[in-house]
Scaffold this motif. Sequence first.
Motif, PDB file in Angstrom:
ATOM      1  N   HIS A   4      22.904  65.797  74.255  1.00  0.00           N
ATOM      2  CA  HIS A   4      23.605  64.514  74.355  1.00  0.00           C
ATOM      3  C   HIS A   4      23.742  64.029  75.793  1.00  0.00           C
ATOM      4  O   HIS A   4      24.488  63.102  76.060  1.00  0.00           O
ATOM      5  N   GLY A   5      23.063  64.694  76.719  1.00  0.00           N
ATOM      6  CA  GLY A   5      23.109  64.268  78.117  1.00  0.00           C
ATOM      7  C   GLY A   5      24.335  64.730  78.886  1.00  0.00           C
ATOM      8  O   GLY A   5      24.597  64.240  79.985  1.00  0.00           O
ATOM      9  N   ILE A   6      25.080  65.674  78.337  1.00  0.00           N
ATOM     10  CA  ILE A   6      26.301  66.133  79.003  1.00  0.00           C
ATOM     11  C   ILE A   6      25.979  66.816  80.322  1.00  0.00           C
ATOM     12  O   ILE A   6      26.612  66.529  81.342  1.00  0.00           O
ATOM     13  N   ALA A   7      25.010  67.716  80.337  1.00  0.00           N
ATOM     14  CA  ALA A   7      24.660  68.418  81.576  1.00  0.00           C
ATOM     15  C   ALA A   7      24.210  67.420  82.647  1.00  0.00           C
ATOM     16  O   ALA A   7      24.591  67.545  83.811  1.00  0.00           O
ATOM     17  N   ALA A   8      23.439  66.431  82.262  1.00  0.00           N
ATOM     18  CA  ALA A   8      22.974  65.423  83.218  1.00  0.00           C
ATOM     19  C   ALA A   8      24.146  64.628  83.783  1.00  0.00           C
ATOM     20  O   ALA A   8      24.200  64.362  84.989  1.00  0.00           O
ATOM     21  N   ARG A   9      25.077  64.268  82.938  1.00  0.00           N
ATOM     22  CA  ARG A   9      26.241  63.512  83.416  1.00  0.00           C
ATOM     23  C   ARG A   9      27.104  64.376  84.336  1.00  0.00           C
ATOM     24  O   ARG A   9      27.612  63.892  85.350  1.00  0.00           O
ATOM     25  N   LEU A  10      27.273  65.655  84.005  1.00  0.00           N
ATOM     26  CA  LEU A  10      28.010  66.557  84.876  1.00  0.00           C
ATOM     27  C   LEU A  10      27.315  66.667  86.231  1.00  0.00           C
ATOM     28  O   LEU A  10      27.965  66.615  87.285  1.00  0.00           O
ATOM     29  N   ALA A  11      25.995  66.810  86.220  1.00  0.00           N
ATOM     30  CA  ALA A  11      25.224  66.913  87.460  1.00  0.00           C
ATOM     31  C   ALA A  11      25.375  65.657  88.304  1.00  0.00           C
ATOM     32  O   ALA A  11      25.651  65.740  89.512  1.00  0.00           O
ATOM     33  N   ARG A  44      35.735  73.345  88.679  1.00  0.00           N
ATOM     34  CA  ARG A  44      34.617  72.921  87.847  1.00  0.00           C
ATOM     35  C   ARG A  44      34.835  71.500  87.345  1.00  0.00           C
ATOM     36  O   ARG A  44      35.964  71.041  87.181  1.00  0.00           O
ATOM     37  N   TYR A  45      33.704  70.813  87.145  1.00  0.00           N
ATOM     38  CA  TYR A  45      33.722  69.511  86.487  1.00  0.00           C
ATOM     39  C   TYR A  45      33.613  69.785  84.995  1.00  0.00           C
ATOM     40  O   TYR A  45      32.792  70.600  84.574  1.00  0.00           O
ATOM     41  N   GLU A  46      34.441  69.117  84.217  1.00  0.00           N
ATOM     42  CA  GLU A  46      34.458  69.349  82.776  1.00  0.00           C
ATOM     43  C   GLU A  46      34.146  68.077  82.012  1.00  0.00           C
ATOM     44  O   GLU A  46      34.619  67.001  82.384  1.00  0.00           O
ATOM     45  N   ALA A  47      33.382  68.216  80.949  1.00  0.00           N
ATOM     46  CA  ALA A  47      33.159  67.125  79.993  1.00  0.00           C
ATOM     47  C   ALA A  47      34.200  67.341  78.900  1.00  0.00           C
ATOM     48  O   ALA A  47      34.076  68.265  78.094  1.00  0.00           O
ATOM     49  N   ARG A  48      35.243  66.517  78.920  1.00  0.00           N
ATOM     50  CA  ARG A  48      36.342  66.682  77.976  1.00  0.00           C
ATOM     51  C   ARG A  48      36.261  65.636  76.873  1.00  0.00           C
ATOM     52  O   ARG A  48      36.185  64.438  77.128  1.00  0.00           O
ATOM     53  N   LEU A  49      36.302  66.137  75.657  1.00  0.00           N
ATOM     54  CA  LEU A  49      36.320  65.264  74.488  1.00  0.00           C
ATOM     55  C   LEU A  49      37.675  64.575  74.396  1.00  0.00           C
ATOM     56  O   LEU A  49      38.644  64.988  75.049  1.00  0.00           O
ATOM     57  N   THR A  50      37.770  63.549  73.574  1.00  0.00           N
ATOM     58  CA  THR A  50      39.020  62.805  73.452  1.00  0.00           C
ATOM     59  C   THR A  50      40.179  63.671  72.965  1.00  0.00           C
ATOM     60  O   THR A  50      41.329  63.378  73.270  1.00  0.00           O
ATOM     61  N   ASP A  51      39.877  64.772  72.264  1.00  0.00           N
ATOM     62  CA  ASP A  51      40.954  65.666  71.808  1.00  0.00           C
ATOM     63  C   ASP A  51      41.303  66.726  72.854  1.00  0.00           C
ATOM     64  O   ASP A  51      42.141  67.595  72.617  1.00  0.00           O
ATOM     65  N   GLN A  78      27.924  61.110  67.097  1.00  0.00           N
ATOM     66  CA  GLN A  78      28.311  60.570  68.387  1.00  0.00           C
ATOM     67  C   GLN A  78      29.732  61.021  68.685  1.00  0.00           C
ATOM     68  O   GLN A  78      30.542  61.185  67.784  1.00  0.00           O
ATOM     69  N   PHE A  79      30.028  61.208  69.942  1.00  0.00           N
ATOM     70  CA  PHE A  79      31.363  61.587  70.364  1.00  0.00           C
ATOM     71  C   PHE A  79      31.601  61.020  71.752  1.00  0.00           C
ATOM     72  O   PHE A  79      30.662  60.695  72.465  1.00  0.00           O
ATOM     73  N   GLU A  80      32.871  60.884  72.097  1.00  0.00           N
ATOM     74  CA  GLU A  80      33.227  60.343  73.400  1.00  0.00           C
ATOM     75  C   GLU A  80      33.786  61.455  74.273  1.00  0.00           C
ATOM     76  O   GLU A  80      34.462  62.351  73.779  1.00  0.00           O
ATOM     77  N   TYR A  81      33.478  61.364  75.550  1.00  0.00           N
ATOM     78  CA  TYR A  81      34.004  62.340  76.499  1.00  0.00           C
ATOM     79  C   TYR A  81      34.080  61.710  77.883  1.00  0.00           C
ATOM     80  O   TYR A  81      33.425  60.704  78.161  1.00  0.00           O
ATOM     81  N   ASP A  82      34.907  62.303  78.710  1.00  0.00           N
ATOM     82  CA  ASP A  82      35.036  61.911  80.107  1.00  0.00           C
ATOM     83  C   ASP A  82      34.738  63.127  80.962  1.00  0.00           C
ATOM     84  O   ASP A  82      34.995  64.258  80.550  1.00  0.00           O
ATOM     85  N   VAL A  83      34.231  62.904  82.153  1.00  0.00           N
ATOM     86  CA  VAL A  83      34.023  63.987  83.099  1.00  0.00           C
ATOM     87  C   VAL A  83      35.199  63.971  84.071  1.00  0.00           C
ATOM     88  O   VAL A  83      35.502  62.944  84.668  1.00  0.00           O
ATOM     89  N   VAL A 135      36.806  71.082  75.748  1.00  0.00           N
ATOM     90  CA  VAL A 135      35.770  71.039  76.785  1.00  0.00           C
ATOM     91  C   VAL A 135      34.411  71.260  76.126  1.00  0.00           C
ATOM     92  O   VAL A 135      34.155  72.306  75.544  1.00  0.00           O
ATOM     93  N   ALA A 136      33.534  70.254  76.244  1.00  0.00           N
ATOM     94  CA  ALA A 136      32.195  70.330  75.657  1.00  0.00           C
ATOM     95  C   ALA A 136      31.206  70.972  76.618  1.00  0.00           C
ATOM     96  O   ALA A 136      30.175  71.488  76.196  1.00  0.00           O
ATOM     97  N   GLY A 137      31.519  70.953  77.903  1.00  0.00           N
ATOM     98  CA  GLY A 137      30.644  71.540  78.903  1.00  0.00           C
ATOM     99  C   GLY A 137      31.305  71.494  80.258  1.00  0.00           C
ATOM    100  O   GLY A 137      32.305  70.811  80.454  1.00  0.00           O
ATOM    101  N   TYR A 138      30.725  72.245  81.207  1.00  0.00           N
ATOM    102  CA  TYR A 138      31.283  72.242  82.557  1.00  0.00           C
ATOM    103  C   TYR A 138      30.215  72.624  83.579  1.00  0.00           C
ATOM    104  O   TYR A 138      29.206  73.241  83.246  1.00  0.00           O
TER     105      TYR A 138
END
Length: 98
Positions: A54-61, A17-24, A4-9, A27-30
């Motif tokens: 992990h649902g990153i693409a769905a959250r970005l969408a 671009r919208y980025e999924a950024r990890l706490t560190d 598990q990991f935490e990220y914010d969009v 960028v895990a995805g965009y």
Amino acid sequence: MTAQFEYDVVDNTEASRYEARLTDGAVAGYLEYRVEGGTVVMPSTVVDPRYRGHGIAARLARNALDEARTGRKKVEPRCWYLAEYIEKHPEYADLVGD
């Protein structure tokens, strides 16, 4: 067991671009976009292979589509993932331009 990991969009407007950024800060995805008048063109969604599933693409969408709605913009989903996402979530179908 999946880690598990935490990220914010976040909206990185300088990179368009919208980025999924990890706490560190990594960028895990965009999801790339560009605004053309009243339309937001979305050409690609990319998720680092280490973070797929992990649902990153769905959250970005979701984030990108919700922002388009808030900004009263239409969307042009050129990315296959985004097109499929809208097809599976018809509540966003009204955002697709003519």
